[in-house]
Design an enzyme around this catalytic site. Structure first.
Site, PDB file in Angstrom:
ATOM      1  N   ASP A  23     -60.880 -20.488   9.398  1.00  0.00           N
ATOM      2  CA  ASP A  23     -60.817 -21.461   8.315  1.00  0.00           C
ATOM      3  C   ASP A  23     -59.986 -20.904   7.158  1.00  0.00           C
ATOM      4  OD1 ASP A  23     -61.329 -23.862   7.064  1.00  0.00           O
ATOM      5  OD2 ASP A  23     -63.246 -23.244   6.240  1.00  0.00           O
TER       6      ASP A  23
ATOM      7  N   CYS B 131     -73.935 -43.212  20.844  1.00  0.00           N
ATOM      8  CA  CYS B 131     -74.655 -42.774  19.634  1.00  0.00           C
ATOM      9  C   CYS B 131     -73.747 -42.861  18.408  1.00  0.00           C
ATOM     10  CB  CYS B 131     -75.136 -41.336  19.818  1.00  0.00           C
ATOM     11  SG  CYS B 131     -75.976 -40.660  18.370  1.00  0.00           S
TER      12      CYS B 131
ATOM     13  N   CYS C  91     -77.970 -35.372  14.307  1.00  0.00           N
ATOM     14  CA  CYS C  91     -77.331 -35.353  15.626  1.00  0.00           C
ATOM     15  C   CYS C  91     -78.316 -34.906  16.704  1.00  0.00           C
ATOM     16  CB  CYS C  91     -76.132 -34.410  15.615  1.00  0.00           C
ATOM     17  SG  CYS C  91     -75.319 -34.292  17.227  1.00  0.00           S
TER      18      CYS C  91
ATOM     19  N   CYS D  43     -71.019 -37.876  23.326  1.00  0.00           N
ATOM     20  CA  CYS D  43     -71.554 -38.667  22.215  1.00  0.00           C
ATOM     21  C   CYS D  43     -72.036 -40.033  22.705  1.00  0.00           C
ATOM     22  CB  CYS D  43     -70.499 -38.864  21.125  1.00  0.00           C
ATOM     23  SG  CYS D  43     -70.245 -37.406  20.085  1.00  0.00           S
TER      24      CYS D  43
ATOM     25  N   CYS E 291     -74.790 -35.396   8.521  1.00  0.00           N
ATOM     26  CA  CYS E 291     -74.258 -35.842   9.816  1.00  0.00           C
ATOM     27  C   CYS E 291     -74.612 -34.872  10.937  1.00  0.00           C
ATOM     28  CB  CYS E 291     -72.751 -36.065   9.744  1.00  0.00           C
ATOM     29  SG  CYS E 291     -71.782 -34.583   9.383  1.00  0.00           S
TER      30      CYS E 291
ATOM     31  N   CYS F 282     -72.849 -30.972   2.378  1.00  0.00           N
ATOM     32  CA  CYS F 282     -73.811 -31.941   2.897  1.00  0.00           C
ATOM     33  C   CYS F 282     -73.925 -31.723   4.396  1.00  0.00           C
ATOM     34  CB  CYS F 282     -73.315 -33.364   2.607  1.00  0.00           C
ATOM     35  SG  CYS F 282     -74.340 -34.677   3.301  1.00  0.00           S
TER      36      CYS F 282
END
Length: 353
Positions: free
Chosen positions: A138, A194, A251, A191, A247, A244
Site C-alpha cells: 500500500d 449477496c 460479510c 459473492c 462492509c 469504517c
C-alpha cells in the site's frame, strides 16, 4: 537484474517461496503475471467519473498502476502476499465509544508487511543469487487487489476489497520481480447474490456492486479528506473517527476469518477508548501515543475534526458539551467549524446529565 538461468526450476522455486512465506507468517502467497489487464481500464473509467475525490495521487499515477515495468523496470511477475490482521471481534457500538477501523488499532502495517516481504526476497536471493525486485505494501501505485485476485488469493468482493473464503481482514503486499515464475490460477468468486455490504454502508458509498464512490466513503472522509467533511454526511458517520469496517463486519465470509498476527494487537486502548478520552489528547500526546501507528499520518487537526463530528452524533451530555466548548477557540478554523456544528447538533437534542 536476474539473468534467466536454465538450471533454475521456477516451479520448484515458487513452491519454496510459498513455504518460506508461510514460515514468515503470511496467510497466503500467490503469483501473477505483471499485467493488470481490464482492471486498468476500469480504474481509468472510475477516475474519469471523479470517484477518487481529492486523492490526486490516484489519477497522477494511474498509468504506473497499469504498467508495472514503468514503476520497476524489468518486472515480469508479481508475488502477492496476504497477512491476517483481525485483532479482536469487539464492536464499538456504544455511541460514546470511539470506533476505529481494526487495521489501525495496532502497529503500522506498511512497515510490518514490507519488512516481511524483504525477508522473503532475501530468502529468494539466497537460492537464485541477485535478482531484480521491489517490495510494496500500500506504498506505491500498485493494483494490489487485482494482482492478488489473479494470483489466486481471493476474488474482488462487491465492496471492492479482496475477499476469500477466509474473509477480508487481510493486508496485502507485493514483490515486483524479474523472475519468470509460473502464475497461479484465479479462484472462483463466491459473492453470489449477496448484497450485504451495499446495504450496510452507512453513507451509500458502494454505489453499485464492485464500485465505491470514495467521496461518500467514511474511510475517505475521516482519513484522506484534508478539508471539511460535507455537512450532509456528518450525521451518517456516527462514532467512526478513523475509517469504517461496516462492509466487512456484515460479510458472511468473515465468519471464517482467523485472528490476526500479534503485531497488530491493539495499543493504547484504541479498541475501547471513549471519544472524550481521545478528544482530550494534546498534539504532543497524539504524536507520542500514535508513534508507529497509521493514524498518526492524518495529524492532530483531522483527529479533532473527526472526534468533534462523532461527539456531535453522540449523547447530549454535559461532559460532551464541555469537551467541545474547550476547543471552541482552537487555532485551526476547521476544528472550530466542526466543533460549532457538533455543539449545534447537541443543542438540538434533549440533554442528558
Amino acid at each position: 537484474m536476474h539473468d534467466q538461468d536454465s538450471t533454475v526450476d521456477y516451479g520448484t522455486l515458487k513452491a519454496a517461496i510459498r513455504e518460506h512465506g508461510r514460515q514468515l507468517g503470511f496467510a497466503a502467497i500467490g503469483v501473477a503475471r505483471a499485467y493488470p489487464g481490464e482492471a486498468a481500464q476500469r480504474l481509468r473509467a472510475w477516475l474519469a467519473e471523479g470517484c477518487h475525490g481529492e486523492m490526486d495521487y490516484m489519477a497522477r499515477h494511474a498509468e504506473l498502476r497499469a504498467h508495472p515495468a514503468e514503476l520497476h523496470p524489468g518486472t515480469l511477475t508479481v508475488i502477492s502476499a496476504a497477512l491476517d490482521y483481525l485483532p479482536h471481534q469487539k464492536i464499538a457500538d456504544a455511541p460514546e465509544q470511539a470506533a476505529i477501523s481494526r487495521y489501525a488499532q495496532g502497529r503500522d502495517y506498511h512497515k510490518v508487511v514490507r519488512n516481511r516481504l524483504q525477508k522473503l526476497a532475501d530468502a529468494v536471493a539466497s537460492k537464485v543469487g541477485a535478482f531484480g525486485y521491489r517490495v510494496f505494501s500500500d506504498s506505491a501505485p500498485v493494483m494490489e487487489v487485482e494482482f492478488a485476485r489473479q494470483a489466486g488469493l481471493g476474488w474482488r468482493g462487491k465492496h471492492t476489497l479482496l475477499l476469500s473464503q477466509q474473509g477480508s481482514w487481510r493486508f496485502l503486499g507485493e514483490i515486483y520481480t524479474d523472475l519468470p515464475l509460473p502464475p497461479d490460477a484465479p479462484v472462483a468468486e463466491h459473492c453470489g447474490t449477496c448484497n450485504a455490504c451495499l446495504t450496510a454502508c452507512p453513507t451509500g458509498a458502494i454505489v453499485a456492486p464492485y464500485k465505491v464512490d470514495a467521496r461518500r466513503c467514511i474511510s475517505y472522509l475521516t482519513i484522506e479528506l484534508a478539508g471539511s467533511i460535507p455537512e450532509d454526511l456528518r450525521p451518517l458517520i456516527g462514532n467512526r473517527i478513523y475509517g469504517c469496517d461496516d462492509c466487512q463486519l456484515c460479510c458472511p465470509w468473515n465468519r471464517f476469518a482467523q485472528m490476526g498476527d500479534a503485531e497488530f494487537a491493539p495499543r493504547h486502548g484504541l479498541e475501547s477508548a471513549t471519544l472524550l478520552e481521545l478528544f482530550a489528547w494534546t498534539e504532543a500526546e497524539f504524536d507520542l501515543r500514535l508513534a508507529g501507528n497509521p493514524i498518526r499520518r492524518i495529524g492532530h487537526v483531522r483527529w479533532l475534526r473527526n472526534i468533534a463530528v462523532a461527539l456531535g452524533n453522540g449523547p447530549a451530555t454535559v461532559n460532551a458539551e464541555n469537551a467541545l466548548k474547550s476547543k471552541k477557540d482552537h487555532p485551526d478554523p476547521m476544528v472550530r467549524e466542526h466543533v460549532r456544528w457538533a455543539l449545534s447538533q447537541l443543542a438540538s437534542r434533549p440533554g442528558q446529565s
